[in-house]
Design a protein around this motif. Structure first.
Motif, PDB file in Angstrom:
ATOM      1  N   SER A 148      35.269  37.348  54.945  1.00  0.00           N
ATOM      2  CA  SER A 148      34.899  37.494  53.532  1.00  0.00           C
ATOM      3  C   SER A 148      36.111  37.315  52.610  1.00  0.00           C
ATOM      4  CB  SER A 148      34.259  38.866  53.283  1.00  0.00           C
ATOM      5  OG  SER A 148      35.175  39.911  53.564  1.00  0.00           O
ATOM      6  N   LYS A 172      33.967  35.678  50.125  1.00  0.00           N
ATOM      7  CA  LYS A 172      33.885  36.118  48.736  1.00  0.00           C
ATOM      8  C   LYS A 172      35.175  35.822  47.969  1.00  0.00           C
ATOM      9  CE  LYS A 172      30.439  39.746  49.357  1.00  0.00           C
ATOM     10  NZ  LYS A 172      30.103  41.187  49.149  1.00  0.00           N
ATOM     11  N   SER A 193      28.268  30.003  49.146  1.00  0.00           N
ATOM     12  CA  SER A 193      27.328  30.468  48.120  1.00  0.00           C
ATOM     13  C   SER A 193      27.587  31.898  47.659  1.00  0.00           C
ATOM     14  CB  SER A 193      25.896  30.367  48.638  1.00  0.00           C
ATOM     15  OG  SER A 193      25.725  31.139  49.817  1.00  0.00           O
ATOM     16  N   LEU A 194      28.399  32.667  48.403  1.00  0.00           N
ATOM     17  CA  LEU A 194      28.690  34.058  48.030  1.00  0.00           C
ATOM     18  C   LEU A 194      30.059  34.206  47.361  1.00  0.00           C
ATOM     19  CD1 LEU A 194      27.433  35.973  51.225  1.00  0.00           C
ATOM     20  CD2 LEU A 194      26.186  35.476  49.117  1.00  0.00           C
ATOM     21  N   GLU A 196      33.132  34.639  45.059  1.00  0.00           N
ATOM     22  CA  GLU A 196      33.323  35.236  43.742  1.00  0.00           C
ATOM     23  C   GLU A 196      34.680  34.871  43.139  1.00  0.00           C
ATOM     24  OE1 GLU A 196      32.835  39.409  44.331  1.00  0.00           O
ATOM     25  OE2 GLU A 196      30.739  39.245  44.962  1.00  0.00           O
ATOM     26  N   ILE A 218      28.542  27.026  42.865  1.00  0.00           N
ATOM     27  CA  ILE A 218      28.886  28.394  43.271  1.00  0.00           C
ATOM     28  C   ILE A 218      28.526  29.344  42.126  1.00  0.00           C
ATOM     29  CG2 ILE A 218      30.638  29.786  44.439  1.00  0.00           C
ATOM     30  CD1 ILE A 218      32.386  27.308  44.608  1.00  0.00           C
ATOM     31  N   PRO A 219      27.262  29.670  41.948  1.00  0.00           N
ATOM     32  CA  PRO A 219      26.845  30.502  40.813  1.00  0.00           C
ATOM     33  C   PRO A 219      27.409  31.919  40.833  1.00  0.00           C
ATOM     34  CG  PRO A 219      25.039  30.194  42.370  1.00  0.00           C
ATOM     35  CD  PRO A 219      26.119  29.251  42.780  1.00  0.00           C
ATOM     36  N   SER A 220      27.872  32.380  41.995  1.00  0.00           N
ATOM     37  CA  SER A 220      28.395  33.744  42.099  1.00  0.00           C
ATOM     38  C   SER A 220      29.834  33.875  41.593  1.00  0.00           C
ATOM     39  CB  SER A 220      28.331  34.213  43.562  1.00  0.00           C
ATOM     40  OG  SER A 220      29.002  33.290  44.413  1.00  0.00           O
ATOM     41  N   THR A 222      33.108  34.528  39.670  1.00  0.00           N
ATOM     42  CA  THR A 222      33.550  35.248  38.482  1.00  0.00           C
ATOM     43  C   THR A 222      34.998  34.886  38.132  1.00  0.00           C
ATOM     44  OG1 THR A 222      34.287  37.157  39.804  1.00  0.00           O
ATOM     45  CG2 THR A 222      32.015  37.190  38.977  1.00  0.00           C
ATOM     46  N   ASN A 248      28.221  33.258  35.701  1.00  0.00           N
ATOM     47  CA  ASN A 248      28.812  34.593  35.785  1.00  0.00           C
ATOM     48  C   ASN A 248      30.331  34.599  35.644  1.00  0.00           C
ATOM     49  OD1 ASN A 248      26.307  36.121  36.507  1.00  0.00           O
ATOM     50  ND2 ASN A 248      26.377  34.796  38.315  1.00  0.00           N
TER      51      ASN A 248
END
Length: 331
Positions: A148, A172, A193-194, A196, A218-220, A222, A248
């Protein structure tokens, strides 16, 4: 009656002793389960022997329990190695010739030894700030399906970023920032896809295909940093549906590339953005800046150094009012 009470008390004593013994046996069994797995211990020792360790970063790597070694984290229940945190500071060691402001420590090797592939349960891997002699990022890293967190930044990796990183579907945080890496295609981001946090700062993306996929696959996300060199207006994917770009995103760094002209339309949909760096983005019209502040009210820090705005007809009254009332930091 007294005899019965004595017998009952004796039974309670034996019962207490039994419970204590059972608990102790259970704890011993649990601790033995948590001890280091031999194959993983041997893999770590092989890695240790494959690198030059002048600063004794791995000096604690002795004995039979690798879970107690510095930089190694094991799962409390299984004893499997789930974390390897070996961050160095090689990238900063040459910044000060005569006076070091921090202790220097890093590992040095010709490459990352393939023995680390034995750590199949890794969730956290940090090799940043070490020196791997411009070797390629090893393809076996793509086999760590539980990973991750991956940080390989400023570790003197060179060559092309392997597409195998796209296999890390649980990732992530990914930091590959480096002056020595190149990319010929970034389509591998579609497998993350996860994700951030993504940092590709200073990587040469000029000839890379599918860079626009970073913006909408990658919509996640930030946090995104593409600072450095190589990107032009064509990489921004101006033809894309702006509603799908960075829904986001909070931190966006596009500084020191080769952008120019008006800002892309998708900026108006970045409603969560708090940090934006557009340094060296050649903005031709002053209204771009003013409009940006109006369009993104969430923005609290904006960097516009070397943007060619020194002759722009800004209103000092407007800028002071806008920055003070919204607590914006503009540079």
């Amino acid at each position: 009656m007294m005899g019965n009470q004595w017998v009952l008390g004796l039974h309670l004593v034996f019962l207490s002793m039994f419970l204590v013994a059972t608990k102790h046996t259970s704890l011993v069994a649990q601790n033995s389960t948590r001890s280091c797995h031999e194959r993983e211990r041997l893999a770590l020792l092989e890695f240790k022997h494959s690198v030059k360790d002048d600063f004794e970063v791995l000096s604690s790597w002795v004995g039979s329990d690798c879970c107690s070694w510095k930089g190694v984290r094991c799962d409390g229940a299984t004893g499997r190695v789930v974390g390897l945190h070996l961050r160095g500071n090689y990238a900063h060691s040459y910044e000060f010739e005569d006076d070091y402001y921090e202790e220097v420590y890093y590992l040095e090797g010709d490459k990352v030894n393939a023995c680390l592939a034995e750590l199949r349960h890794l969730q956290h891997l940090d090799l940043s700030g070490n020196y791997f002699n411009e070797s390629q990022i090893p393809k076996f890293i793509g086999s760590f399906k539980q990973l991750s967190y991956l940080n390989l930044s400023h570790a003197a990796f060179g060559g092309i970023i392997p597409h195998h990183i796209g296999n890390l579907s649980n990732l992530k945080v990914l930091d590959l920032s480096s002056h020595m890496l190149n990319a010929n295609d970034t389509a591998w981001v579609s497998g993350l896809s996860l994700l951030e946090h993504l940092d590709l700062s200073n990587i040469n993306l000029y000839q890379a295909n599918n860079v626009d996929m970073v913006f909408y696959m990658i919509p996640s996300l930030t946090y995104l940093s593409l600072s450095g060199r190589g990107l032009t207006n064509s990489h921004l994917g101006l033809h894309l549906n702006s509603s799908k770009i960075f829904p986001n995103i909070e931190h966006l760094d596009l500084s020191f590339n080769s952008f120019e002209g008006q800002l892309p339309h998708f900026f108006q949909n970045l409603t969560s953005l708090t940090f934006l760096d557009l340094s060296r983005y050649t903005l031709s019209l002053a209204w771009n800046f003013v409009n940006l502040l109006n369009t993104i009210p969430s923005l609290s820090e904006l960097h516009l150094s070397e943007c060619g705005l020194h002759n722009a007809p800004f209103s000092p009254t407007y800028l002071n009012s806008r920055c003070n009332t919204s607590k914006n930091h503009v540079q």
